[in-house]
Design a protein around this motif. Sequence first.
Motif, PDB file in Angstrom:
ATOM      1  N   LEU A 112       0.839  -1.202   0.000  1.00 57.36           N
ATOM      2  CA  LEU A 112       0.000   0.000   0.000  1.00 57.36           C
ATOM      3  C   LEU A 112       0.870   1.247   0.000  1.00 57.36           C
ATOM      4  CD1 LEU A 112      -3.089   0.958   0.438  1.00 57.36           C
ATOM      5  CD2 LEU A 112      -2.359   1.318   2.800  1.00 57.36           C
TER       6      LEU A 112
ATOM      7  N   GLY B 254       2.385   2.316  -3.741  1.00 54.85           N
ATOM      8  CA  GLY B 254       1.428   3.393  -3.904  1.00 54.85           C
ATOM      9  C   GLY B 254       2.144   4.732  -3.892  1.00 54.85           C
TER      10      GLY B 254
ATOM     11  N   THR C 147      -1.065  -2.712  -3.835  1.00 53.14           N
ATOM     12  CA  THR C 147      -0.539  -1.783  -4.832  1.00 53.14           C
ATOM     13  C   THR C 147      -1.644  -0.932  -5.424  1.00 53.14           C
ATOM     14  OG1 THR C 147       1.254  -3.307  -5.406  1.00 53.14           O
ATOM     15  CG2 THR C 147       0.705  -1.608  -7.014  1.00 53.14           C
ATOM     16  N   SER C 148      -2.704  -1.582  -5.882  1.00 55.13           N
ATOM     17  CA  SER C 148      -3.811  -0.851  -6.515  1.00 55.13           C
ATOM     18  C   SER C 148      -4.449   0.134  -5.554  1.00 55.13           C
ATOM     19  CB  SER C 148      -4.859  -1.852  -7.014  1.00 55.13           C
ATOM     20  OG  SER C 148      -4.343  -2.635  -8.054  1.00 55.13           O
TER      21      SER C 148
ATOM     22  N   GLY D 262      -3.124   1.352  -2.883  1.00 55.16           N
ATOM     23  CA  GLY D 262      -2.159   2.377  -2.510  1.00 55.16           C
ATOM     24  C   GLY D 262      -2.091   3.488  -3.542  1.00 55.16           C
ATOM     25  N   VAL D 263      -2.140   3.122  -4.832  1.00 56.41           N
ATOM     26  CA  VAL D 263      -2.163   4.133  -5.894  1.00 56.41           C
ATOM     27  C   VAL D 263      -3.446   4.957  -5.808  1.00 56.41           C
ATOM     28  CG1 VAL D 263      -2.231   4.499  -8.393  1.00 56.41           C
ATOM     29  CG2 VAL D 263      -0.675   2.798  -7.424  1.00 56.41           C
TER      30      VAL D 263
ATOM     31  N   GLY E 179      -5.375   3.048 -10.108  1.00 54.62           N
ATOM     32  CA  GLY E 179      -5.350   2.142  -8.975  1.00 54.62           C
ATOM     33  C   GLY E 179      -6.547   1.215  -8.934  1.00 54.62           C
TER      34      GLY E 179
END
Length: 397
Positions: free
Chosen positions: A26, A30, A150-151, A153-154, A264
Amino acid sequence: MQAISQRDFQKRTERGLSAAGFAATLLTYGPARVGFGLFLPQLRPAFGIEGGASGTIASIGFAGFLAGLVGAGELGERLGGAKPVLIGLICSTLGVATVAFAGSVPVLAAGVALAMMGPGLTWSPFNTLVHDALRNFRRPGALSIISTGTSLGVALAGGAAMVVAWQGVSWRWAWVFFALVGLAALAINARLLSAVAPGRKRERRKDWRSVLHKVAAPLYAVALSFGLTTSVWITFAARAVEDAGGLPGLPANGSAATIFIALGLAGLAGIGTARLRGRIGLAALVAGLMIAAALSAMLIALAPASWPAVMASAALQGVFIMMMSAVLSFWSEQVFAGDGLLGFTAALICLAAGSVVGPAIAGPAYDALGPGLVFLAFGALSAASSTLALPRIVRES
């Protein structure tokens, strides 16, 4: 009784690794990784960044990512367990805090590089932790949850940028928020990984010459192309849209926030990568993702002020980033049977090398030729790279 105890231990380990990995990605994948590109429209006037300097700073940041990837293996061998992950989280947290209080371009660049060391230091160690601690059938679920960080966090970074845009406050507050997120992620990982991560050091790796095979050349070439095109998109897409006047109806710098929120959220589709591979095969999946990246770049080049085009570009890029990250792992396991982790690390180094070179080329070209030609050129590179996914090259296992 012993079997039940072992099953419960595996469940607890899976939950702990999943939660820790989610929190780590995250932050690291991100704000720490995309923050510079997200806030570039505001950072340029704040620091007087002119000419190709924005590309240079981005390249310095991705060099930190490359250094983290290379250093992660050595730290894993020397320290073992969760220590490389914790070091990576410390780097990212200190990096985003440095950006928040930066007063000059050199300090800004140092903060970006330090922040981006975190993703490099945490990626392969988390793969190793999951591989060492969980049985085969539990690994995909844990890795899926970790990658979801990741998603989100973006999207979180984009949301913070949107609050800054609508409220008219300084961009520095967003980076202070990212530093607080980093402290929380560090605390979560320190607590959870101490309980579930294997404490032993890994055996010394095989000689790197073991991954230098001609059959791996297409894998490395695609990883290099992935790094080149994605680093340019992450760094310059928001600037291109803002320079074109922004998306209608949004405040200044609101377009950048919207783009990364869309990227994201679309990236959540990456959870279905393994299932899609099972349906269409790895070769078709690689080719389709490279074409998606090409379309993403070309949409920014041709219609940077169009809501449908920009949102489609962000969505395609989000799907591409998340799915291709998983594809590199699948492909590495296929090429290097029995030594997929080392092959995967080699592919990641190619990705990171491309990420260093991409912005360094695109920065001066952006100012000299304009964003349209830059994004068309990198889109063409992605399209050409799709030929590396012919079935005779990507052999199904």
